[in-house]
Design an enzyme around this catalytic site. Structure first.
Site, PDB file in Angstrom:
ATOM      1  N   LYS A  81       0.826  -1.208   0.000  1.00 15.98           N
ATOM      2  CA  LYS A  81       0.000   0.000   0.000  1.00 15.98           C
ATOM      3  C   LYS A  81       0.860   1.259   0.000  1.00 15.98           C
ATOM      4  O   LYS A  81       0.497   2.267  -0.613  1.00 15.98           O
ATOM      5  CB  LYS A  81      -0.939  -0.008   1.207  1.00 15.98           C
ATOM      6  CG  LYS A  81      -1.997  -1.093   1.124  1.00 15.98           C
ATOM      7  CD  LYS A  81      -2.923  -1.059   2.332  1.00 15.98           C
ATOM      8  CE  LYS A  81      -3.987  -2.135   2.224  1.00 15.98           C
ATOM      9  NZ  LYS A  81      -4.893  -2.134   3.388  1.00 15.98           N
TER      10      LYS A  81
ATOM     11  N   LYS B 173      -5.952 -10.266  -5.513  1.00 15.06           N
ATOM     12  CA  LYS B 173      -7.130 -10.464  -4.685  1.00 15.06           C
ATOM     13  C   LYS B 173      -8.291  -9.604  -5.176  1.00 15.06           C
ATOM     14  O   LYS B 173      -8.096  -8.489  -5.661  1.00 15.06           O
ATOM     15  CB  LYS B 173      -6.781 -10.098  -3.234  1.00 15.06           C
ATOM     16  CG  LYS B 173      -7.930 -10.177  -2.254  1.00 15.06           C
ATOM     17  CD  LYS B 173      -7.479  -9.687  -0.889  1.00 15.06           C
ATOM     18  CE  LYS B 173      -8.646  -9.599   0.079  1.00 15.06           C
ATOM     19  NZ  LYS B 173      -8.233  -9.060   1.397  1.00 15.06           N
TER      20      LYS B 173
ATOM     21  N   LYS C 259     -12.063  -4.881  -2.192  1.00 21.41           N
ATOM     22  CA  LYS C 259     -13.091  -3.842  -2.198  1.00 21.41           C
ATOM     23  C   LYS C 259     -12.502  -2.452  -2.321  1.00 21.41           C
ATOM     24  O   LYS C 259     -13.189  -1.511  -2.718  1.00 21.41           O
ATOM     25  CB  LYS C 259     -13.949  -3.942  -0.942  1.00 21.41           C
ATOM     26  CG  LYS C 259     -13.205  -3.802   0.364  1.00 21.41           C
ATOM     27  CD  LYS C 259     -14.128  -4.027   1.545  1.00 21.41           C
ATOM     28  CE  LYS C 259     -13.371  -3.948   2.863  1.00 21.41           C
ATOM     29  NZ  LYS C 259     -12.343  -4.992   2.998  1.00 21.41           N
TER      30      LYS C 259
END
Length: 357
Positions: A112, A197, A200
């Site tokens: 991230k 993955k 969301k």
């Protein structure tokens, strides 16, 4: 009775991956077999660039979907993290136990952080330290088991390390939890990029199936899923990740075995059609129940308010007497009656958090 804790981060709309990897197990198994505590971990959503109003809306939507999926406030505790101050309080004490090196080794921090830098954004300090907040989420409740996806296993291992280190330094204070995983589809992958993955928080795209997608949209996304070169339907995650992802999804929806299911399909098209049908039917009752709940916001507010009250009772240190240890909500708790707390053992004299365990 064992206690479990798990949470969902409101960084985006909940996906099929969230349902198959976590929500369904919470509903079908965990809330019946354990004293279960489930949380919308909204403080974790603040670690990256965000719109505060959107975080509030997504937190509400996530909580409503958790209830729509079948979590029963008569059986488990459902609440929003920021409504319970003890999470942030304990997080600081655990930061005093953690080291800079072990936090910088966290895979999600590296990934991230790299994405933020690539986008020209600054990397927030909270992105580095949020695994400690996650540890506080878990340890505050005397958690025995943490049902998580494979990508969160490293964070649970950090939690275990911090609990052991704290116990060794100050005396036995925290239960050392363990991670548990669903047998199949623990990590549903993006339909257009099956090496990533189905997240969301990713940019909306045709590879992500959201729980509130219309049935036609869900079918279209699955029928357009990336497969692999060749014609034989064979389960091989390494060589054929696209096919393996579809087989994992179908197996999770139907209760089958992905390798056995592969032998039943002569073509990719037939596999995609059955997978799309299975996903649409799996999510239909969730969508219908969500539509009912959004028409009665007061009922959702009441569940979250009572859940936060009980969570505070479970997590709050109580001086020399120990932490409240009330367990599964008593019958009728969902109507406003909370179970009586049960005092725990006295914390060691040298502990900075007497009674927290």
């Amino acid at each position: 009775m064992k206690r479990i804790f798990s949470g969902i981060k409101p960084t985006g709309h909940l996906t099929l991956g969230n349902y198959l990897g976590a929500l369904r197990r919470w509903v079908e198994t965990d809330q019946h077999q354990a004293d279960a505590v489930f949380c919308v971990v909204d403080l974790h959503a603040l670690t990256v660039e965000h719109d505060p109003g959107r975080v509030r809306r997504l937190s509400r939507q996530a909580a409503t979907l958790m209830l729509a999926a079948g979590l029963d406030p008569e059986r488990c505790t459902v609440f929003v993290q920021s409504h319970v101050d003890e999470h942030a309080r304990l997080s600081y004490l655990l930061e005093c136990t953690a080291t800079d090196g072990e936090l910088r080794r966290m895979i999600q921090y590296k990934e991230k952080g790299a994405r933020a830098r690539a986008a020209g954004e600054s990397v927030r300090l909270s992105l580095l330290t949020y695994p400690v907040l996650m540890a506080a989420d878990i340890l505050a409740y005397g958690t025995d088991e943490v049902p998580v996806g494979e990508d969160q296993t490293q964070h649970v291992e950090l939690t275990r390390d911090l609990a052991v280190r704290f116990n060794q330094r100050y005396g036995h204070t925290f239960t050392v939890p363990r991670a548990t995983h669903p047998e199949v589809a623990a990590r549903v992958m993006d339909l257009q990029d099956p090496t990533s993955k189905m997240g969301k928080s990713h940019e909306p795209g045709s590879g992500i199936v959201y729980l509130l997608d219309e049935p036609d949209v869900t079918r279209r996304k699955i029928m357009r899923a990336v497969t692999d070169s060749g014609h034989e339907v064979r389960y091989d995650r390494a060589e054929r990740p696209g096919l393996a992802n579809l087989l994992d999804i179908l197996a999770a929806c139907t209760g089958g075995d992905p390798e056995e299911l592969a032998g039943a399909y002569p073509s990719y098209g037939a596999l995609k059609k059955d997978t799309a049908d299975a996903v649409v039917e799996l999510l239909r009752p969730v969508r219908e129940r969500h539509a009912e709940l959004v028409t009665d916001p007061g009922a959702v507010d009441a569940v979250l308010r009572r859940g936060a009250e009980r969570a505070r009772g479970l997590a709050r240190p109580r001086g020399r007497g120990g932490v409240s240890r009330c367990r599964r909500p008593a019958r009728g708790c969902g109507r406003g009656r909370l179970p009586a707390p049960r005092s725990g053992r006295r914390a060691p004299r040298g502990s900075p958090v007497r009674g927290w365990r």
